[in-house]
Design a protein around this motif. Sequence first.
Motif, short mmCIF file in Angstrom:
data_model
loop_
_atom_site.label_atom_id
_atom_site.label_comp_id
_atom_site.label_asym_id
_atom_site.label_seq_id
_atom_site.Cartn_x
_atom_site.Cartn_y
_atom_site.Cartn_z
N GLU A 1 0.83 -1.21 0.00
CA GLU A 1 0.00 0.00 0.00
C GLU A 1 0.86 1.26 0.00
OE1 GLU A 1 -3.49 2.13 2.73
OE2 GLU A 1 -2.88 0.06 3.12
N ASP A 2 1.92 1.26 0.82
CA ASP A 2 2.83 2.41 0.86
C ASP A 2 3.53 2.59 -0.48
OD1 ASP A 2 2.17 3.01 3.44
OD2 ASP A 2 4.00 2.19 4.33
N VAL A 3 3.97 1.48 -1.07
CA VAL A 3 4.69 1.54 -2.34
C VAL A 3 3.79 2.11 -3.44
CG1 VAL A 3 5.67 0.12 -4.19
CG2 VAL A 3 6.35 -0.28 -1.81
N THR A 4 2.55 1.67 -3.49
CA THR A 4 1.62 2.15 -4.51
C THR A 4 1.42 3.66 -4.41
OG1 THR A 4 0.46 0.03 -4.57
CG2 THR A 4 -0.72 1.94 -5.44
N THR A 5 1.19 4.15 -3.19
CA THR A 5 1.00 5.59 -2.98
C THR A 5 2.27 6.36 -3.28
OG1 THR A 5 -0.63 5.14 -1.25
CG2 THR A 5 0.33 7.35 -1.29
N PHE A 6 3.41 5.85 -2.82
CA PHE A 6 4.69 6.52 -3.01
C PHE A 6 5.02 6.66 -4.49
CE2 PHE A 6 9.38 6.10 -3.42
CZ PHE A 6 9.76 7.24 -2.73
N CYS A 7 4.86 5.60 -5.25
CA CYS A 7 5.19 5.64 -6.68
C CYS A 7 4.25 6.57 -7.44
CB CYS A 7 5.15 4.24 -7.27
SG CYS A 7 6.50 3.16 -6.74
N ALA A 8 2.99 6.64 -7.01
CA ALA A 8 2.01 7.46 -7.72
C ALA A 8 2.14 8.94 -7.38
CB ALA A 8 0.61 6.97 -7.40
N ASP A 9 2.48 9.26 -6.12
CA ASP A 9 2.37 10.65 -5.66
C ASP A 9 3.67 11.30 -5.19
OD1 ASP A 9 -0.39 10.38 -6.07
OD2 ASP A 9 -0.74 9.75 -3.99
N ASN A 10 4.65 10.51 -4.76
CA ASN A 10 5.80 11.09 -4.08
C ASN A 10 7.15 10.83 -4.71
OD1 ASN A 10 3.63 10.21 -1.85
ND2 ASN A 10 4.61 12.10 -1.18
N LEU A 11 7.28 9.74 -5.45
CA LEU A 11 8.57 9.43 -6.05
C LEU A 11 8.96 10.48 -7.09
CD1 LEU A 11 11.00 7.55 -6.37
CD2 LEU A 11 9.62 6.16 -7.96
N PHE A 12 8.04 10.72 -8.02
CA PHE A 12 8.21 11.77 -9.04
C PHE A 12 6.92 12.57 -9.13
CE2 PHE A 12 11.23 8.49 -10.66
CZ PHE A 12 12.39 9.24 -10.58
N PRO A 13 6.66 13.46 -8.18
CA PRO A 13 5.39 14.20 -8.19
C PRO A 13 5.30 15.16 -9.37
CG PRO A 13 6.87 15.07 -6.51
CD PRO A 13 7.51 13.83 -7.04
N LYS A 14 4.16 15.12 -10.04
CA LYS A 14 3.91 16.05 -11.15
C LYS A 14 3.65 17.46 -10.61
CE LYS A 14 1.15 14.81 -14.40
NZ LYS A 14 -0.07 14.34 -15.06
N ILE A 15 3.89 18.41 -11.45
CA ILE A 15 3.67 19.82 -11.09
C ILE A 15 2.22 20.20 -11.41
CG2 ILE A 15 4.40 22.20 -11.54
CD1 ILE A 15 7.09 20.93 -12.48
#
Length: 227
Positions: free
Chosen positions: A213-227
Amino acid sequence: MIWDRLIKCKDEILSILDRDCEEYSEAGMEKFNKESWTNRTWKNKKVRRVHFEIVDARDTRGQYMLHLSLFPNLTNSGPIYGWVAIAGKNKVRYFHDYSPLLVKEHSLSKYFIEESIWFKPSKPRKRAAWATEIFSEGVISGGNIKDEKEINQICTLATSNLESYLDKISDFDGDSKKEDVIKGQNFYCESFQNQQQNPHTPSVLQSLGLPEEDVTTFCADNLFPKI
């Protein structure tokens, strides 16, 4: 030896970032700092976002990972710096690039190719089709590497190129329109967020023992956050 060398590389990177940049707390990132998982961010007048991710799962999974990315300011046509190393006890795979955004033949990506031309992975990794759209022609990617000399060389190259990037990226400030740079940087981020094209990133993090669950959220929102 492999883990010791990557830990030394981690310490060298932290020293460079603390010297040249200012660390800040990025919103939403605090929940991804846990016992074996570290995520820190920096910025300065030349670079809008530096993200350094460290996963130390040596005791639980026999793995250690470093992942560093730098994004230039929003009127800067410069490439994105990327460095990833994932290591077991006896072998490592790695990636390193100055990835061009607006101009495939960007002079800073050319500099990266020229400075790195002496280094050739002994076991190159093939790029996925989606990756050819964002990585430079000189991207360095190796897998199943066990040779001590090669591991030393790629770590030295990554830290040397980090210093060069921080020194040279400001040369391109103000050379591009903000909307064009945002579009280019977002395309880079989307390429990594699209798990249908790029299932590799979340699967690697899960293999290191991080919660799905953490990995899914992290990859979608925090690893490379869009502007």
